[in-house]
Design a protein around this motif. Structure first.
Motif, PDB file in Angstrom:
ATOM      1  N   GLY A  29     -21.242  53.388-205.938  1.00 18.64           N
ATOM      2  CA  GLY A  29     -21.143  51.930-205.887  1.00 18.64           C
ATOM      3  C   GLY A  29     -20.147  51.383-206.890  1.00 18.64           C
ATOM      4  N   ALA A  30     -20.117  51.973-208.085  1.00 19.38           N
ATOM      5  CA  ALA A  30     -19.152  51.532-209.103  1.00 19.38           C
ATOM      6  C   ALA A  30     -17.724  51.793-208.638  1.00 19.38           C
ATOM      7  CB  ALA A  30     -19.425  52.247-210.428  1.00 19.38           C
ATOM      8  N   GLY A  31     -17.501  52.946-208.002  1.00 24.31           N
ATOM      9  CA  GLY A  31     -16.174  53.242-207.480  1.00 24.31           C
ATOM     10  C   GLY A  31     -15.772  52.287-206.374  1.00 24.31           C
ATOM     11  N   GLY A  32     -16.712  51.995-205.482  1.00 24.63           N
ATOM     12  CA  GLY A  32     -16.433  51.034-204.423  1.00 24.63           C
ATOM     13  C   GLY A  32     -16.103  49.660-204.963  1.00 24.63           C
ATOM     14  N   ALA A  33     -16.766  49.272-206.042  1.00 21.45           N
ATOM     15  CA  ALA A  33     -16.532  47.958-206.641  1.00 21.45           C
ATOM     16  C   ALA A  33     -15.113  47.826-207.187  1.00 21.45           C
ATOM     17  CB  ALA A  33     -17.533  47.706-207.769  1.00 21.45           C
ATOM     18  N   MET A  34     -14.513  48.936-207.555  1.00 26.44           N
ATOM     19  CA  MET A  34     -13.148  48.904-208.082  1.00 26.44           C
ATOM     20  C   MET A  34     -12.114  48.952-206.959  1.00 26.44           C
ATOM     21  SD  MET A  34     -11.445  51.343-210.987  1.00 26.44           S
ATOM     22  CE  MET A  34      -9.793  50.993-211.653  1.00 26.44           C
ATOM     23  N   MET A  35     -12.336  49.815-205.975  1.00 25.39           N
ATOM     24  CA  MET A  35     -11.305  49.981-204.946  1.00 25.39           C
ATOM     25  C   MET A  35     -11.366  48.902-203.869  1.00 25.39           C
ATOM     26  SD  MET A  35     -12.556  53.244-202.650  1.00 25.39           S
ATOM     27  CE  MET A  35     -14.039  53.201-201.639  1.00 25.39           C
ATOM     28  N   GLY A  36     -12.552  48.349-203.576  1.00 25.77           N
ATOM     29  CA  GLY A  36     -12.691  47.380-202.495  1.00 25.77           C
ATOM     30  C   GLY A  36     -11.827  46.143-202.656  1.00 25.77           C
ATOM     31  N   PRO A  37     -11.979  45.378-203.773  1.00 26.41           N
ATOM     32  CA  PRO A  37     -11.150  44.182-203.951  1.00 26.41           C
ATOM     33  C   PRO A  37      -9.658  44.484-203.989  1.00 26.41           C
ATOM     34  CG  PRO A  37     -13.017  44.139-205.444  1.00 26.41           C
ATOM     35  CD  PRO A  37     -13.003  45.505-204.813  1.00 26.41           C
ATOM     36  N   ALA A  38      -9.298  45.649-204.522  1.00 27.94           N
ATOM     37  CA  ALA A  38      -7.881  46.010-204.590  1.00 27.94           C
ATOM     38  C   ALA A  38      -7.306  46.213-203.191  1.00 27.94           C
ATOM     39  CB  ALA A  38      -7.706  47.282-205.429  1.00 27.94           C
ATOM     40  N   VAL A  39      -8.089  46.814-202.285  1.00 27.11           N
ATOM     41  CA  VAL A  39      -7.625  46.996-200.907  1.00 27.11           C
ATOM     42  C   VAL A  39      -7.453  45.645-200.222  1.00 27.11           C
ATOM     43  CG1 VAL A  39      -8.270  47.850-198.621  1.00 27.11           C
ATOM     44  CG2 VAL A  39      -8.597  49.311-200.628  1.00 27.11           C
ATOM     45  N   TRP A  40      -8.466  44.780-200.311  1.00 26.13           N
ATOM     46  CA  TRP A  40      -8.372  43.448-199.692  1.00 26.13           C
ATOM     47  C   TRP A  40      -7.166  42.676-200.227  1.00 26.13           C
ATOM     48  CZ3 TRP A  40     -10.944  42.673-195.469  1.00 26.13           C
ATOM     49  CH2 TRP A  40     -12.219  43.187-195.274  1.00 26.13           C
ATOM     50  N   SER A  41      -6.961  42.734-201.557  1.00 26.12           N
ATOM     51  CA  SER A  41      -5.857  41.993-202.160  1.00 26.12           C
ATOM     52  C   SER A  41      -4.508  42.543-201.725  1.00 26.12           C
ATOM     53  CB  SER A  41      -5.973  42.035-203.696  1.00 26.12           C
ATOM     54  OG  SER A  41      -7.169  41.416-204.128  1.00 26.12           O
ATOM     55  N   TYR A  42      -4.383  43.865-201.711  1.00 21.28           N
ATOM     56  CA  TYR A  42      -3.119  44.478-201.309  1.00 21.28           C
ATOM     57  C   TYR A  42      -2.758  44.082-199.882  1.00 21.28           C
ATOM     58  CZ  TYR A  42       0.261  47.988-199.852  1.00 21.28           C
ATOM     59  OH  TYR A  42       1.375  48.593-199.346  1.00 21.28           O
ATOM     60  N   VAL A  43      -3.725  44.117-198.986  1.00 20.37           N
ATOM     61  CA  VAL A  43      -3.473  43.784-197.584  1.00 20.37           C
ATOM     62  C   VAL A  43      -3.028  42.338-197.435  1.00 20.37           C
ATOM     63  CG1 VAL A  43      -4.614  43.442-195.360  1.00 20.37           C
ATOM     64  CG2 VAL A  43      -4.954  45.572-196.613  1.00 20.37           C
ATOM     65  N   THR A  44      -3.697  41.432-198.131  1.00 28.56           N
ATOM     66  CA  THR A  44      -3.342  40.013-198.019  1.00 28.56           C
ATOM     67  C   THR A  44      -1.982  39.722-198.631  1.00 28.56           C
ATOM     68  OG1 THR A  44      -5.685  39.460-198.155  1.00 28.56           O
ATOM     69  CG2 THR A  44      -4.126  37.669-198.482  1.00 28.56           C
ATOM     70  N   GLU A  45      -1.675  40.334-199.768  1.00 31.19           N
ATOM     71  CA  GLU A  45      -0.419  40.075-200.465  1.00 31.19           C
ATOM     72  C   GLU A  45       0.800  40.589-199.699  1.00 31.19           C
ATOM     73  OE1 GLU A  45      -2.504  40.371-204.886  1.00 31.19           O
ATOM     74  OE2 GLU A  45      -1.256  42.013-204.120  1.00 31.19           O
ATOM     75  N   THR A  46       0.599  41.608-198.889  1.00 29.50           N
ATOM     76  CA  THR A  46       1.741  42.202-198.188  1.00 29.50           C
ATOM     77  C   THR A  46       1.827  41.783-196.724  1.00 29.50           C
ATOM     78  OG1 THR A  46       0.414  44.183-197.769  1.00 29.50           O
ATOM     79  CG2 THR A  46       1.838  44.204-199.717  1.00 29.50           C
ATOM     80  N   ALA A  47       0.845  41.012-196.236  1.00 24.91           N
ATOM     81  CA  ALA A  47       0.873  40.575-194.838  1.00 24.91           C
ATOM     82  C   ALA A  47       1.760  39.342-194.682  1.00 24.91           C
ATOM     83  CB  ALA A  47      -0.544  40.238-194.361  1.00 24.91           C
ATOM     84  N   ALA A  48       2.405  39.229-193.542  1.00 24.97           N
ATOM     85  CA  ALA A  48       3.130  38.005-193.226  1.00 24.97           C
ATOM     86  C   ALA A  48       2.129  36.858-193.144  1.00 24.97           C
ATOM     87  CB  ALA A  48       3.863  38.153-191.899  1.00 24.97           C
ATOM     88  N   PRO A  49       2.470  35.659-193.660  1.00 29.51           N
ATOM     89  CA  PRO A  49       1.504  34.558-193.704  1.00 29.51           C
ATOM     90  C   PRO A  49       0.818  34.264-192.375  1.00 29.51           C
ATOM     91  CG  PRO A  49       3.441  33.995-194.984  1.00 29.51           C
ATOM     92  CD  PRO A  49       3.748  35.298-194.313  1.00 29.51           C
ATOM     93  N   ALA A  50       1.560  34.325-191.287  1.00 31.42           N
ATOM     94  CA  ALA A  50       0.978  33.990-189.987  1.00 31.42           C
ATOM     95  C   ALA A  50       0.077  35.090-189.438  1.00 31.42           C
ATOM     96  CB  ALA A  50       2.086  33.705-188.977  1.00 31.42           C
ATOM     97  N   GLU A  51       0.047  36.246-190.135  1.00 37.43           N
ATOM     98  CA  GLU A  51      -0.740  37.385-189.645  1.00 37.43           C
ATOM     99  C   GLU A  51      -1.842  37.797-190.610  1.00 37.43           C
ATOM    100  OE1 GLU A  51       2.666  39.658-186.989  1.00 37.43           O
ATOM    101  OE2 GLU A  51       2.501  40.143-189.121  1.00 37.43           O
ATOM    102  N   ARG A  52      -2.149  36.956-191.602  1.00 36.15           N
ATOM    103  CA  ARG A  52      -3.156  37.334-192.609  1.00 36.15           C
ATOM    104  C   ARG A  52      -4.537  37.512-191.994  1.00 36.15           C
ATOM    105  NH1 ARG A  52      -0.815  33.170-196.848  1.00 36.15           N
ATOM    106  NH2 ARG A  52       0.726  34.498-197.886  1.00 36.15           N
ATOM    107  N   GLY A  53      -4.881  36.643-191.050  1.00 38.14           N
ATOM    108  CA  GLY A  53      -6.185  36.766-190.412  1.00 38.14           C
ATOM    109  C   GLY A  53      -6.351  38.109-189.739  1.00 38.14           C
ATOM    110  N   ARG A  54      -5.337  38.516-188.985  1.00 35.05           N
ATOM    111  CA  ARG A  54      -5.402  39.804-188.307  1.00 35.05           C
ATOM    112  C   ARG A  54      -5.351  40.968-189.294  1.00 35.05           C
ATOM    113  NH1 ARG A  54      -0.723  38.489-184.162  1.00 35.05           N
ATOM    114  NH2 ARG A  54      -0.505  36.776-185.650  1.00 35.05           N
ATOM    115  N   ALA A  55      -4.584  40.806-190.377  1.00 34.85           N
ATOM    116  CA  ALA A  55      -4.497  41.871-191.369  1.00 34.85           C
ATOM    117  C   ALA A  55      -5.853  42.119-192.024  1.00 34.85           C
ATOM    118  CB  ALA A  55      -3.451  41.519-192.425  1.00 34.85           C
TER     119      ALA A  55
END
Length: 426
Positions: free
Chosen positions: A124-150
């Motif tokens: 659980g501690a490991g998941g707590a570290m990697m989870g937000p980083a994955v969500w953030s990376y995906v949103t930061e690198t997605a084209a604005p019009a495609e964030r929902g799908r990303a």
């Protein structure tokens, strides 16, 4: 000192490269960790009766193996998320994934139930570290019009883990041992770690180096002054209690009510995962469509909350097996859409505080799982009180989204850059 938010930095970098395309391949790579996580979380439900028998504990006590992971994630996520925001997304993802694997290895070899719980805490501690980083990376690198799908595709990978991993894990547990399921999860996560370390390069985001640690925590806590943020996170607490906490007992319910085998329970888990994947993908499409039309995405969540409530009523009270299965499928389709819609809102509007915001949200999600599991475990399995409690979780989630929709119309949310102005000045 510049005041541009993380999404703005990424967009500027992309323009310099002459492209605003979403890197779907890299998104798929980091999302593979969510595939593994989805398989691991959902496979526990059909394994709980087997673990209870081997360790000589009751079903509610064995279900605490789910609650241990969830409670650890919930309590550590805000702190870990705030501090890991100073790392590159790649470093945070890899660091959390390594800790997660260590926890899975400990679960594989645990000779006592207490050590199994310890392994679940570590995972659980490991998941707590990697989870937000994955969500953030995906949103930061997605084209604005495609964030929902990303964002929804990350949730879809999570559901895919359930579709493929749960029946496979159930077959392994039925023919060999439940311990081999944890071993397989550890091996699969290790392979993904190796691929990410080799392939995930050239990150556009530059981690902030000039923030004092205590001010990062202050800024993270300050998110709760945003009423929209507080409502969204609180609603997700109940949405997660509705689907995941109740599903913790699905294996026992199907076993005692319909006499399904472990392998059959795995197939039920695959069907539920299919509903979750469909819900995630459809939810992302609808979010992007609502954005283009100027409508509030929280209207969607009101409907999803009510759909969860109806699905849970059928899933937990019906004496007909196919009605119960359809109830679970509907619950997870709606729940997956609900959570991915909320995640898109937080990652798209919280700017520089994106990772802490997602950490708080993930904390609420797993706190909902742990709290819901505890409360449902205090009722009689399959009783009217069990059903009423489960259904009420979905109803409350829908009502809170209705309040969020009203507040969102009255006062547009502040951006993460504005919320973070104090931090950036230090």
């Amino acid at each position: 000192m510049t005041t541009e938010s993380a999404p703005e930095k990424v967009e500027i970098a992309s323009k310099k490269e002459g492209s605003l395309r979403t890197p779907w391949g890299r998104h798929a790579l980091v999302s593979m960790l969510f595939f593994v996580l989805g398989a691991e979380m959902f496979v526990l439900s059909p394994l709980i009766p087997m673990m209870a028998s081997e360790f000589g504990v009751t079903t509610p006590v064995a279900a605490m193996s789910v609650a241990a992971f969830a409670l650890t994630y919930a309590t550590t996520s805000p702190l870990v998320g705030a501090f890991s925001d100073g790392l590159t997304r790649k470093a945070a993802i890899l660091g959390g994934a390594v800790v997660f694997v260590c926890g899975e290895v400990l679960c594989t070899a645990a000779p006592q139930f207490a050590l199994l719980i310890t392994g679940r805490v570590l995972a659980g501690a490991g998941g707590a570290m990697m989870g937000p980083a994955v969500w953030s990376y995906v949103t930061e690198t997605a084209a604005p019009a495609e964030r929902g799908r990303a964002v929804s595709r990350v949730a879809a990978f999570f559901a895919a883990g359930q579709i493929l991993g749960v029946p496979a894990g159930a077959i392994v547990a039925d023919t060999a041992s439940w311990r081999w399921v944890f071993a397989a999860v550890a091996f699969a996560a290790s392979v993904v770690i190796l691929l990410i370390s080799l392939k995930l390069n050239n990150e556009a985001r530059i981690p902030p180096r000039d923030r004092r640690k205590w001010r990062v925590i202050v800024g993270s806590l300050g998110l709760w002054r945003n009423s929209n943020f507080a409502l969204v996170v609180s609603a997700n607490f109940f949405a997660q209690a509705a689907r995941y906490a109740t599903y913790t007992f699905a294996g026992a319910l199907f076993l005692y009510r319909f006499g399904l085998s472990t392998t059959q329970l795995g197939l039920v888990g695959a069907a539920v995962g299919a509903g979750s994947m469909i819900g995630a993908l459809l939810g992302g499409y609808l979010v992007d469509r609502f954005h283009r039309s100027g409508r509030s995405q929280f209207g969607l969540n009101v409907g999803y909350g009510m759909m969860m409530a109806l699905g849970l009523f059928a899933a937990t009270s019906s004496e007909v097996v196919w009605v119960s299965v359809l109830g679970w499928v509907a619950t997870f389709a709606a729940g997956s859409s609900y959570v991915s819609t909320s995640q898109e809102y937080l990652t798209a509007t919280m700017g520089d505080l994106r990772a802490p915001a997602v950490s708080w949200n993930n904390s609420a999600l797993y706190a909902g799982t742990a709290s819901g599991t505890f409360l449902l475990g205090m009722t009689e399995l399959g009783s009217t009180s069990f059903t009423v409690l489960a259904v009420s979780f979905g109803v409350v989630a829908g009502l809170l989204s209705g309040l969020t929709m009203l507040g969102h119309r009255a006062a547009p949310p502040r951006t993460g850059t504005a919320l973070n102005s104090r931090i950036k000045s230090h």
